[in-house]
Design an enzyme around this catalytic site. Structure first.
Site, PDB file in Angstrom:
ATOM      1  N   GLY A   1     -12.370  -7.945  41.192  1.00 56.44           N
ATOM      2  CA  GLY A   1     -11.881  -8.773  40.099  1.00 56.44           C
ATOM      3  C   GLY A   1     -10.387  -8.833  39.908  1.00 56.44           C
TER       4      GLY A   1
ATOM      5  CG  ASP B   1      -6.169 -10.826  29.423  1.00 57.36           C
ATOM      6  OD1 ASP B   1      -6.163 -10.097  30.434  1.00 57.36           O
ATOM      7  OD2 ASP B   1      -6.579 -12.008  29.446  1.00 57.36           O
ATOM      8  CB  ILE B   2      -3.867 -15.645  28.413  1.00 54.36           C
ATOM      9  CG1 ILE B   2      -3.453 -16.942  27.761  1.00 54.36           C
ATOM     10  CG2 ILE B   2      -4.721 -15.878  29.645  1.00 54.36           C
ATOM     11  CD1 ILE B   2      -2.519 -17.785  28.617  1.00 54.36           C
TER      12      ILE B   2
ATOM     13  CG  ASN C   1     -10.345  -5.222  37.399  1.00 52.04           C
ATOM     14  OD1 ASN C   1     -11.247  -4.399  37.323  1.00 52.04           O
ATOM     15  ND2 ASN C   1     -10.210  -6.224  36.540  1.00 52.04           N
TER      16      ASN C   1
ATOM     17  CG  HIS D   1      -2.877  -6.310  35.617  1.00 56.67           C
ATOM     18  ND1 HIS D   1      -2.629  -6.816  36.865  1.00 56.67           N
ATOM     19  CD2 HIS D   1      -4.141  -6.643  35.316  1.00 56.67           C
ATOM     20  CE1 HIS D   1      -3.709  -7.439  37.316  1.00 56.67           C
ATOM     21  NE2 HIS D   1      -4.660  -7.344  36.398  1.00 56.67           N
TER      22      HIS D   1
ATOM     23  CG  HIS E   1      -7.568  -5.300  32.216  1.00 52.36           C
ATOM     24  ND1 HIS E   1      -7.691  -6.635  31.883  1.00 52.36           N
ATOM     25  CD2 HIS E   1      -7.387  -5.265  33.558  1.00 52.36           C
ATOM     26  CE1 HIS E   1      -7.606  -7.368  32.989  1.00 52.36           C
ATOM     27  NE2 HIS E   1      -7.426  -6.575  34.017  1.00 52.36           N
TER      28      HIS E   1
HETATM   29  P1  5GP Z   1      -7.235  -9.054  36.748  1.00 52.07           P
HETATM   30  O1  5GP Z   1      -8.333 -10.073  36.882  1.00 52.07           O
HETATM   31  O2  5GP Z   1      -6.206  -9.214  37.841  1.00 52.07           O
HETATM   32  O3  5GP Z   1      -7.711  -7.634  36.594  1.00 52.07           O
HETATM   33  O4  5GP Z   1      -6.516  -9.367  35.370  1.00 52.07           O
HETATM   34  C1  5GP Z   1      -5.624 -10.416  35.213  1.00 52.07           C
HETATM   35  C2  5GP Z   1      -5.613 -10.750  33.753  1.00 52.07           C
HETATM   36  O5  5GP Z   1      -4.477 -11.542  33.477  1.00 52.07           O
HETATM   37  C3  5GP Z   1      -6.839 -11.553  33.298  1.00 52.07           C
HETATM   38  O6  5GP Z   1      -7.550 -10.817  32.320  1.00 52.07           O
HETATM   39  C4  5GP Z   1      -6.243 -12.843  32.751  1.00 52.07           C
HETATM   40  O7  5GP Z   1      -6.906 -13.311  31.592  1.00 52.07           O
HETATM   41  C5  5GP Z   1      -4.818 -12.445  32.465  1.00 52.07           C
HETATM   42  N1  5GP Z   1      -3.859 -13.546  32.570  1.00 52.07           N
HETATM   43  C6  5GP Z   1      -3.811 -14.471  33.561  1.00 52.07           C
HETATM   44  N2  5GP Z   1      -2.787 -15.309  33.342  1.00 52.07           N
HETATM   45  C7  5GP Z   1      -2.178 -14.898  32.192  1.00 52.07           C
HETATM   46  C8  5GP Z   1      -1.059 -15.381  31.455  1.00 52.07           C
HETATM   47  O8  5GP Z   1      -0.376 -16.339  31.811  1.00 52.07           O
HETATM   48  N3  5GP Z   1      -0.740 -14.696  30.310  1.00 52.07           N
HETATM   49  C9  5GP Z   1      -1.462 -13.619  29.879  1.00 52.07           C
HETATM   50  N4  5GP Z   1      -1.057 -13.041  28.742  1.00 52.07           N
HETATM   51  N5  5GP Z   1      -2.519 -13.138  30.558  1.00 52.07           N
HETATM   52  C10 5GP Z   1      -2.873 -13.769  31.705  1.00 52.07           C
END
Ligand code: 5GP
Ligand code: ZN
Length: 117
Positions: free
Chosen positions: A96, A34-35, A90, A103, A105
């Protein structure tokens, strides 16, 4: 649905059009860091095909979901988490979800509270 709408960030990562720190890959799944890491280990596991959330993946591609779960467990092993990790999907913007390509986590490497925020 097997393809994104052409505007999906995680489909672009699968296609290697957007760079990512890939830690594991199987035939059906990709795992990358995760970034914006929230724990010492914070890896996202995604199916290579596009589904918006985990329930859709379960309904339409159950074998891909099984592969994703095995991939998550393999990531936790490779990260040395010794069976102690959290796997979070999520689902829906109110809790969130911000990227609508399913995906999980994989989080670990520090103590975690319960219930989550
Ligand atoms: P969500 O909020 O949908 O459960 O998780 C999305 C995740 O994707 C977040 O934790 C966010 O930091 C990660 N994310 C968003 N953009 C990028 C990206 O360009 N590269 C990577 N590696 N992670 C990303
Ligand atoms: Zn996608």
């Amino acid at each position: 649905m097997t393809d994104g709408d052409g505007n999906c960030l995680f489909c672009a990562i699968v296609a290697r059009d957007v760079p990512a720190d890939v830690v594991l890959e199987t035939e059906a799944s990709l795992a990358f860091r995760d970034i914006n890491a929230q724990a010492p280990t914070h890896v996202l596991v995604i199916p290579k095909t596009h589904q918006p959330h985990v329930a859709a993946l379960a309904e339409h591609e159950p074998a891909a979901l099984a592969d994703l779960m095995a991939c998550a467990a393999a990531v936790a092993d490779a990260e040395g988490l010794d069976g102690h990790y959290r796997l979070v999907f999520n689902t829906g913007s109110q809790v969130g979800q911000s990227v609508f390509h399913v995906h999980g986590h994989v989080l670990g490497g520090r103590p975690m509270g319960w219930p989550p925020g």
